[in-house]
Design a protein around this motif. Structure first.
Motif, PDB file in Angstrom:
ATOM      1  N   TRP A  38       0.826  -1.203   0.000  1.00  0.00           N
ATOM      2  CA  TRP A  38       0.000   0.000   0.000  1.00  0.00           C
ATOM      3  C   TRP A  38       0.859   1.251   0.000  1.00  0.00           C
ATOM      4  O   TRP A  38       1.849   1.329   0.732  1.00  0.00           O
ATOM      5  CB  TRP A  38      -0.893   0.039   1.237  1.00  0.00           C
ATOM      6  N   HIS A  39       0.441   2.242  -0.779  1.00  0.00           N
ATOM      7  CA  HIS A  39       1.013   3.577  -0.611  1.00  0.00           C
ATOM      8  C   HIS A  39       0.252   4.236   0.532  1.00  0.00           C
ATOM      9  O   HIS A  39      -0.977   4.335   0.504  1.00  0.00           O
ATOM     10  CB  HIS A  39       0.872   4.418  -1.877  1.00  0.00           C
ATOM     11  N   ALA A  40       0.983   4.671   1.546  1.00  0.00           N
ATOM     12  CA  ALA A  40       0.357   5.233   2.743  1.00  0.00           C
ATOM     13  C   ALA A  40       0.850   6.652   2.984  1.00  0.00           C
ATOM     14  O   ALA A  40       1.997   6.992   2.664  1.00  0.00           O
ATOM     15  CB  ALA A  40       0.671   4.368   3.964  1.00  0.00           C
ATOM     16  N   ILE A  41      -0.029   7.473   3.536  1.00  0.00           N
ATOM     17  CA  ILE A  41       0.345   8.806   4.004  1.00  0.00           C
ATOM     18  C   ILE A  41       0.120   8.821   5.512  1.00  0.00           C
ATOM     19  O   ILE A  41      -1.006   8.627   5.978  1.00  0.00           O
ATOM     20  CB  ILE A  41      -0.478   9.902   3.317  1.00  0.00           C
ATOM     21  N   HIS A  42       1.189   9.021   6.257  1.00  0.00           N
ATOM     22  CA  HIS A  42       1.148   8.947   7.721  1.00  0.00           C
ATOM     23  C   HIS A  42       0.969  10.340   8.286  1.00  0.00           C
ATOM     24  O   HIS A  42       1.847  11.199   8.177  1.00  0.00           O
ATOM     25  CB  HIS A  42       2.441   8.330   8.243  1.00  0.00           C
ATOM     26  N   GLY A  43      -0.193  10.590   8.900  1.00  0.00           N
ATOM     27  CA  GLY A  43      -0.474  11.884   9.493  1.00  0.00           C
ATOM     28  C   GLY A  43       0.309  12.119  10.764  1.00  0.00           C
ATOM     29  O   GLY A  43       1.113  11.288  11.203  1.00  0.00           O
ATOM     30  N   GLY A  44       0.059  13.258  11.380  1.00  0.00           N
ATOM     31  CA  GLY A  44       0.787  13.644  12.574  1.00  0.00           C
ATOM     32  C   GLY A  44       0.429  12.815  13.790  1.00  0.00           C
ATOM     33  O   GLY A  44      -0.504  12.006  13.784  1.00  0.00           O
ATOM     34  N   VAL A  45       1.191  13.025  14.859  1.00  0.00           N
ATOM     35  CA  VAL A  45       0.989  12.347  16.140  1.00  0.00           C
ATOM     36  C   VAL A  45       0.574  13.392  17.170  1.00  0.00           C
ATOM     37  O   VAL A  45       1.215  14.432  17.306  1.00  0.00           O
ATOM     38  CB  VAL A  45       2.267  11.636  16.603  1.00  0.00           C
ATOM     39  N   ILE A  46      -0.496  13.108  17.878  1.00  0.00           N
ATOM     40  CA  ILE A  46      -0.979  13.975  18.946  1.00  0.00           C
ATOM     41  C   ILE A  46      -0.907  13.207  20.261  1.00  0.00           C
ATOM     42  O   ILE A  46      -1.290  12.040  20.326  1.00  0.00           O
ATOM     43  CB  ILE A  46      -2.437  14.407  18.702  1.00  0.00           C
ATOM     44  N   GLY A  47      -0.426  13.848  21.306  1.00  0.00           N
ATOM     45  CA  GLY A  47      -0.343  13.198  22.611  1.00  0.00           C
ATOM     46  C   GLY A  47      -0.902  14.061  23.715  1.00  0.00           C
ATOM     47  O   GLY A  47      -0.862  15.288  23.651  1.00  0.00           O
ATOM     48  N   TRP A  48      -1.433  13.430  24.736  1.00  0.00           N
ATOM     49  CA  TRP A  48      -1.957  14.150  25.903  1.00  0.00           C
ATOM     50  C   TRP A  48      -1.988  13.218  27.101  1.00  0.00           C
ATOM     51  O   TRP A  48      -1.812  12.009  26.976  1.00  0.00           O
ATOM     52  CB  TRP A  48      -3.349  14.716  25.611  1.00  0.00           C
ATOM     53  N   GLY A  49      -2.205  13.784  28.283  1.00  0.00           N
ATOM     54  CA  GLY A  49      -2.282  12.977  29.487  1.00  0.00           C
ATOM     55  C   GLY A  49      -1.972  13.810  30.717  1.00  0.00           C
ATOM     56  O   GLY A  49      -2.050  15.039  30.707  1.00  0.00           O
ATOM     57  N   THR A  50      -1.600  13.138  31.803  1.00  0.00           N
ATOM     58  CA  THR A  50      -1.280  13.795  33.061  1.00  0.00           C
ATOM     59  C   THR A  50      -0.028  13.158  33.644  1.00  0.00           C
ATOM     60  O   THR A  50       0.364  12.044  33.277  1.00  0.00           O
ATOM     61  CB  THR A  50      -2.427  13.660  34.078  1.00  0.00           C
ATOM     62  N   GLY A  51       0.596  13.855  34.570  1.00  0.00           N
ATOM     63  CA  GLY A  51       1.788  13.319  35.210  1.00  0.00           C
ATOM     64  C   GLY A  51       3.059  13.705  34.468  1.00  0.00           C
ATOM     65  O   GLY A  51       3.025  14.287  33.382  1.00  0.00           O
ATOM     66  N   GLU A  52       4.189  13.348  35.053  1.00  0.00           N
ATOM     67  CA  GLU A  52       5.477  13.749  34.498  1.00  0.00           C
ATOM     68  C   GLU A  52       5.735  13.147  33.131  1.00  0.00           C
ATOM     69  O   GLU A  52       6.426  13.750  32.308  1.00  0.00           O
ATOM     70  CB  GLU A  52       6.610  13.352  35.462  1.00  0.00           C
ATOM     71  N   ARG A  53       5.192  11.965  32.876  1.00  0.00           N
ATOM     72  CA  ARG A  53       5.468  11.290  31.604  1.00  0.00           C
ATOM     73  C   ARG A  53       4.227  11.234  30.717  1.00  0.00           C
ATOM     74  O   ARG A  53       3.997  10.270  30.006  1.00  0.00           O
ATOM     75  CB  ARG A  53       6.003   9.882  31.871  1.00  0.00           C
ATOM     76  N   TYR A  54       3.455  12.307  30.714  1.00  0.00           N
ATOM     77  CA  TYR A  54       2.220  12.292  29.933  1.00  0.00           C
ATOM     78  C   TYR A  54       2.494  12.185  28.436  1.00  0.00           C
ATOM     79  O   TYR A  54       1.632  11.774  27.664  1.00  0.00           O
ATOM     80  CB  TYR A  54       1.381  13.538  30.233  1.00  0.00           C
ATOM     81  N   GLU A  55       3.702  12.550  28.006  1.00  0.00           N
ATOM     82  CA  GLU A  55       4.047  12.463  26.584  1.00  0.00           C
ATOM     83  C   GLU A  55       4.634  11.108  26.189  1.00  0.00           C
ATOM     84  O   GLU A  55       5.017  10.929  25.035  1.00  0.00           O
ATOM     85  CB  GLU A  55       5.047  13.556  26.218  1.00  0.00           C
ATOM     86  N   ALA A  56       4.688  10.161  27.111  1.00  0.00           N
ATOM     87  CA  ALA A  56       5.375   8.899  26.813  1.00  0.00           C
ATOM     88  C   ALA A  56       4.771   8.183  25.615  1.00  0.00           C
ATOM     89  O   ALA A  56       5.495   7.665  24.751  1.00  0.00           O
ATOM     90  CB  ALA A  56       5.340   7.986  28.040  1.00  0.00           C
ATOM     91  N   ALA A  57       3.443   8.130  25.528  1.00  0.00           N
ATOM     92  CA  ALA A  57       2.798   7.417  24.415  1.00  0.00           C
ATOM     93  C   ALA A  57       3.066   8.111  23.088  1.00  0.00           C
ATOM     94  O   ALA A  57       3.391   7.456  22.084  1.00  0.00           O
ATOM     95  CB  ALA A  57       1.300   7.288  24.663  1.00  0.00           C
ATOM     96  N   SER A  58       2.936   9.434  23.051  1.00  0.00           N
ATOM     97  CA  SER A  58       3.154  10.140  21.788  1.00  0.00           C
ATOM     98  C   SER A  58       4.618  10.114  21.376  1.00  0.00           C
ATOM     99  O   SER A  58       4.930  10.017  20.185  1.00  0.00           O
ATOM    100  CB  SER A  58       2.655  11.583  21.886  1.00  0.00           C
ATOM    101  N   GLN A  59       5.532  10.170  22.348  1.00  0.00           N
ATOM    102  CA  GLN A  59       6.949  10.057  22.010  1.00  0.00           C
ATOM    103  C   GLN A  59       7.247   8.684  21.421  1.00  0.00           C
ATOM    104  O   GLN A  59       7.995   8.561  20.441  1.00  0.00           O
ATOM    105  CB  GLN A  59       7.796  10.318  23.256  1.00  0.00           C
ATOM    106  N   TRP A  60       6.654   7.654  22.017  1.00  0.00           N
ATOM    107  CA  TRP A  60       6.860   6.306  21.479  1.00  0.00           C
ATOM    108  C   TRP A  60       6.301   6.203  20.063  1.00  0.00           C
ATOM    109  O   TRP A  60       6.951   5.671  19.156  1.00  0.00           O
ATOM    110  CB  TRP A  60       6.171   5.290  22.390  1.00  0.00           C
ATOM    111  N   LEU A  61       5.103   6.727  19.845  1.00  0.00           N
ATOM    112  CA  LEU A  61       4.482   6.627  18.532  1.00  0.00           C
ATOM    113  C   LEU A  61       5.233   7.456  17.497  1.00  0.00           C
ATOM    114  O   LEU A  61       5.322   7.077  16.324  1.00  0.00           O
ATOM    115  CB  LEU A  61       3.023   7.078  18.615  1.00  0.00           C
ATOM    116  N   GLY A  62       5.804   8.583  17.924  1.00  0.00           N
ATOM    117  CA  GLY A  62       6.597   9.375  17.009  1.00  0.00           C
ATOM    118  C   GLY A  62       7.879   8.695  16.577  1.00  0.00           C
ATOM    119  O   GLY A  62       8.420   9.007  15.519  1.00  0.00           O
ATOM    120  N   ASP A  63       8.362   7.756  17.377  1.00  0.00           N
ATOM    121  CA  ASP A  63       9.626   7.078  17.093  1.00  0.00           C
ATOM    122  C   ASP A  63       9.461   5.641  16.619  1.00  0.00           C
ATOM    123  O   ASP A  63      10.451   4.989  16.305  1.00  0.00           O
ATOM    124  CB  ASP A  63      10.503   7.067  18.357  1.00  0.00           C
TER     125      ASP A  63
END
Length: 244
Positions: free
Chosen positions: A139-164
């Motif tokens: 498949w030819h795919a177009i990968h959109g952006g990554v949005i992250g949210w949450g609470t606590g010191e590591r609220y960006e952990a999921a979005s950082q993982w998905l970005g990488d």
């Protein structure tokens, strides 16, 4: 792994505003993002050329407070073949704040992929060729952006993982079934995260939950943290093996 589609936003989705008010926020966001006019017209947001955005009313997916169903139609004369379906929820202290955040999340993920389909210049999202190891085979795919949210010191952990992390190869064995009867313009929403050990993992294909792909997403070792961490992205599968 290289991060080719990383795009983060802070925040926590949505209360009921009048439909015209919601559409006005959509038009404002898309005009600002694309640099081209999107305007209210006959109960929808009319964009350049044959494009439009409509608020969908799906009785089988009513959601709840803080939820929008949005359809980006690439050709209003052929909506059945050219509609990119998605849903989103936003968070905030007022109805307008919730709507605005929901629309921003949708724009940063789904719309980024759709605008890149129209622009074809790499400005809005990343292209993944059919043989790209980070993509979906065939498949030819177009990968959109990554949005992250949450609470606590590591609220960006999921979005950082998905970005990488290239998530499509992990989902590829499960991404089969009825939604793939259409051989072009298939939208794949990926949403996951956790709150104090309670996981959420959802993959929607053309707006419908894909149970096998959702389970495959749940089984991936993305970060679980104290507090909450969530991430969302959208991948547009432009055309499949039949088109090559």
């Amino acid at each position: 792994m290289r991060s080719r589609w990383r795009r983060n936003a802070d925040g926590d989705g949505l209360a009921a505003l009048p439909e015209q008010a919601v559409l006005a926020i959509v038009a404002e966001q898309l005009s600002e993002m694309s640099g081209r006019p999107f305007e209210l017209e006959n109960g929808r947001v009319k964009g350049p050329g044959s494009t439009a955005v409509v608020l969908a009313k799906r009785p089988d997916h009513a959601g709840g407070d803080g939820h929008l169903d949005l359809d980006f139609v690439l050709n209003v004369d052929r909506p059945q073949d050219t509609t990119i379906t998605d849903c989103v929820a936003g968070y905030g202290e007022s109805p307008e704040a919730k709507v605005r955040q929901a629309v921003e999340m949708w724009a940063g993920t789904t719309v980024s992929a759709v605008l890149e389909l129209l622009a074809q210049n790499g400005r809005f999202a990343a292209h993944l060729a059919p043989d790209d190891p980070d993509g979906l085979p065939g498949w030819h795919a177009i990968h959109g952006g990554v949005i992250g949210w949450g609470t606590g010191e590591r609220y960006e952990a999921a979005s950082q993982w998905l970005g990488d992390h290239a998530v499509l190869p992990d989902l590829a064995p499960a991404l089969t079934g009825e939604p793939f009867e259409r051989d072009h313009l298939i939208g794949v929403k990926v949403f996951f995260g956790s709150t104090d050990g309670t996981d959420t993992a959802e993959v929607r294909v053309n707006g419908r939950v894909h149970p096998a792909a959702s389970q495959a997403l749940r089984d991936i070792a993305w970060p679980r943290t104290a507090g909450s961490t969530y991430a969302r992205t959208f991948i547009l599968l432009v055309h499949g093996p039949e088109a090559h």
